[in-house]
Design a protein around this motif. Structure first.
Motif, PDB file in Angstrom:
ATOM      1  N   ARG A  95       0.793  -1.229  -0.142  1.00 30.26           N
ATOM      2  CA  ARG A  95       0.099  -0.112  -0.005  1.00 30.26           C
ATOM      3  C   ARG A  95       0.791   1.326   0.102  1.00 30.26           C
ATOM      4  O   ARG A  95       0.613   2.084  -0.673  1.00 30.26           O
ATOM      5  CB  ARG A  95      -0.839  -0.098   1.276  1.00 30.26           C
ATOM      6  CG  ARG A  95      -1.939   1.164   1.297  1.00 30.26           C
ATOM      7  CD  ARG A  95      -2.859   1.214   2.386  1.00 30.26           C
ATOM      8  NE  ARG A  95      -2.043   1.735   3.657  1.00 30.26           N
ATOM      9  CZ  ARG A  95      -2.501   2.114   4.799  1.00 30.26           C
ATOM     10  NH1 ARG A  95      -3.809   1.918   5.076  1.00 30.26           N
ATOM     11  NH2 ARG A  95      -1.667   2.418   5.777  1.00 30.26           N
ATOM     12  N   LYS A  96       1.892   1.138   0.854  1.00 31.18           N
ATOM     13  CA  LYS A  96       2.836   2.504   0.946  1.00 31.18           C
ATOM     14  C   LYS A  96       3.590   2.497  -0.317  1.00 31.18           C
ATOM     15  O   LYS A  96       3.692   3.681  -0.841  1.00 31.18           O
ATOM     16  CB  LYS A  96       3.887   1.990   1.952  1.00 31.18           C
ATOM     17  CG  LYS A  96       4.786   3.524   2.168  1.00 31.18           C
ATOM     18  CD  LYS A  96       3.848   4.646   2.688  1.00 31.18           C
ATOM     19  CE  LYS A  96       5.055   5.639   2.828  1.00 31.18           C
ATOM     20  NZ  LYS A  96       4.128   6.818   2.891  1.00 31.18           N
ATOM     21  N   MET A  97       3.799   1.319  -0.980  1.00 34.33           N
ATOM     22  CA  MET A  97       4.660   1.516  -2.557  1.00 34.33           C
ATOM     23  C   MET A  97       3.823   1.906  -3.531  1.00 34.33           C
ATOM     24  O   MET A  97       4.136   2.914  -4.478  1.00 34.33           O
ATOM     25  CB  MET A  97       5.066   0.153  -2.742  1.00 34.33           C
ATOM     26  CG  MET A  97       5.690  -0.085  -3.973  1.00 34.33           C
ATOM     27  SD  MET A  97       6.078  -1.740  -4.465  1.00 34.33           S
ATOM     28  CE  MET A  97       7.226  -2.420  -3.037  1.00 34.33           C
ATOM     29  N   TYR A  98       2.410   1.753  -3.341  1.00 35.41           N
ATOM     30  CA  TYR A  98       1.389   2.246  -4.440  1.00 35.41           C
ATOM     31  C   TYR A  98       0.924   3.545  -4.039  1.00 35.41           C
ATOM     32  O   TYR A  98       0.088   4.115  -4.840  1.00 35.41           O
ATOM     33  CB  TYR A  98       0.141   1.341  -4.417  1.00 35.41           C
ATOM     34  CG  TYR A  98       0.458  -0.098  -5.058  1.00 35.41           C
ATOM     35  CD1 TYR A  98       1.663  -0.681  -5.429  1.00 35.41           C
ATOM     36  CD2 TYR A  98      -0.517  -1.102  -4.931  1.00 35.41           C
ATOM     37  CE1 TYR A  98       2.167  -1.930  -6.195  1.00 35.41           C
ATOM     38  CE2 TYR A  98      -0.244  -2.449  -5.757  1.00 35.41           C
ATOM     39  CZ  TYR A  98       1.022  -2.524  -6.182  1.00 35.41           C
ATOM     40  OH  TYR A  98       1.124  -3.950  -6.831  1.00 35.41           O
ATOM     41  N   GLY A  99       1.544   4.174  -2.995  1.00 35.20           N
ATOM     42  CA  GLY A  99       1.126   5.723  -2.799  1.00 35.20           C
ATOM     43  C   GLY A  99      -0.282   5.787  -1.961  1.00 35.20           C
ATOM     44  O   GLY A  99      -0.574   6.881  -1.944  1.00 35.20           O
ATOM     45  N   GLY A 100      -0.702   4.589  -1.199  1.00 35.30           N
ATOM     46  CA  GLY A 100      -1.748   4.494  -0.690  1.00 35.30           C
ATOM     47  C   GLY A 100      -1.530   4.896   0.863  1.00 35.30           C
ATOM     48  O   GLY A 100      -2.837   4.583   1.622  1.00 35.30           O
TER      49      GLY A 100
END
Ligand code: PLP
Length: 337
Positions: free
Chosen positions: A223-228
């Motif tokens: 989620r962090k990697m996807y900008g979420g």
């Protein structure tokens, strides 16, 4: 304008706005937002899973599941009309690097033996079958409820072949309200489930992905990697909690109104629809000419719906359209068609 394009068009109710104003918040990237934690644990408990993750959208939720369950080059088996295959901008290939094996179901439901027959036998030149996804309710099929028996039968195959099983439950609430089968019963066979707060429940934003603690820990990283990763997002989690606790039962009204709408549409000669096929809040119907020009005519008269094929239109009931609005839609359509 009476807007039947989607159950995502609702505005926050007064009680929901108040809950948002009163929300206790913190920086959720540091894991310090108490309202987000409350939402995640309430939904994971409701679905009978160890952990949950609040994410901005249903697409992100599904895509995190695909990313965690698979490795690039793996194969994901799903229904050809599914949201993951058709309405996620090619994310499965772009983000998880998987290939999709689409099976045409009957009104969104795949015969379990077709899934069994499509699972590859393990030659090294084949893609590695890894995940089966189903959608309940099935959007493109018209809000169709995936029968619990079929889910259980599919699960036996999934387990026998050592695959993972993901549920796109964007509208699982609708299935549960319509059948009386609890969300936990529907969720039990799956490794992961995505549910949306921003559809019929009426929250402005948000979905929750649930699964085992280990699965959610991995999804948290992606989620962090996807900008979420979001900060004081308890404001939105409060809207979700309010929706879940106070607005879920109202879905029964949406279902009743969808039936009334379908019955009214079936009485108009220019349309073709079978009201007995309406199971939840979505009505799919066909027009004689083309859907785009029919929709333009409707828009000019104050009614909004969306195209779902060259001759097919989707109308979705939701908490911001009442009985009077449905009567008005039918009056207008009777007049202009
Ligand atoms: C079945 C299904 N899954 C997933 C989604 C994606 O949700 P979102 O629009 O929040 O990304 C939708 C949206 O309509 C949907 O209908």
């Amino acid at each position: 304008m009476i807007d039947l394009r989607s159950d995502t068009v609702t505005k926050p109710s007064p009680g929901m706005l108040q809950a948002m104003v009163n929300a206790e918040v913190g920086d959720d990237v540091f894991g310090e937002d108490p309202t987000v934690k409350e939402l995640q644990s309430e939904i994971s408990a409701l679905l009978g899973k160890e952990a949950g993750l609040f994410v901005p959208s249903g697409v992100m939720s599904n895509q995190l599941a695909l990313r965690v369950h698979t490795n690039p080059g793996d194969e994901v088996i799903l229904e050809s009309g599914s949201h993951i295959a058709n309405h996620e901008s090619g994310a499965a290939g772009a983000l998880a690097g998987v290939q999709l094996l689409s099976i045409k179901g009957s009104r969104g439901i795949i015969d379990p033996t077709e899934i069994e027959n499509s699972i590859r036998t393990g030659y090294y030149w084949e893609p590695n079958p890894r995940l089966v996804c189903i959608e309940n309710t099935h959007n493109q099929a018209g809000g169709v409820i995936y029968p619990l028996d079929t889910i259980l039968e599919t699960n036996e195959i999934v387990r026998e072949r050592d695959l993972a099983f993901h549920l796109d439950g964007a509208r699982l609430w609708n299935a549960s309200i319509a059948t009386g089968v609890s969300e936990a019963q529907y969720a039990a066979p799956f490794d992961s489930i995505s549910v949306c707060l921003s559809k019929g429940l009426g929250a402005p934003i948000g979905s929750v992905l649930v699964g085992s603690s280990d699965f959610i820990a991995q999804a948290h990283r992606f989620r962090k990697m996807y900008g979420g990763g979001m900060r004081q997002v308890g404001i939105l989690a409060a809207a979700g909690l309010f929706a879940l606790r106070n607005q879920k039962d109202d879905l029964a009204n949406d279902h009743a109104r969808a039936k009334i709408l379908a019955e009214g549409l079936s009485a108009i000669a220019a349309f073709s629809v079978d009201p007995t096929r309406v199971e939840t809040n979505i009505v799919m119907f066909d027009v004689q000419d083309d859907s785009i020009s029919a929709l333009e005519k409707m828009k000019a008269a104050g009614v909004l719906m969306v195209p779902f094929g060259p001759k097919t239109i989707r109308a979705t009931t939701h908490r911001d359209v009442d009985d009077a609005s449905i009567d008005e839609v039918l009056r207008i359509l009777n007049r202009i068609f």
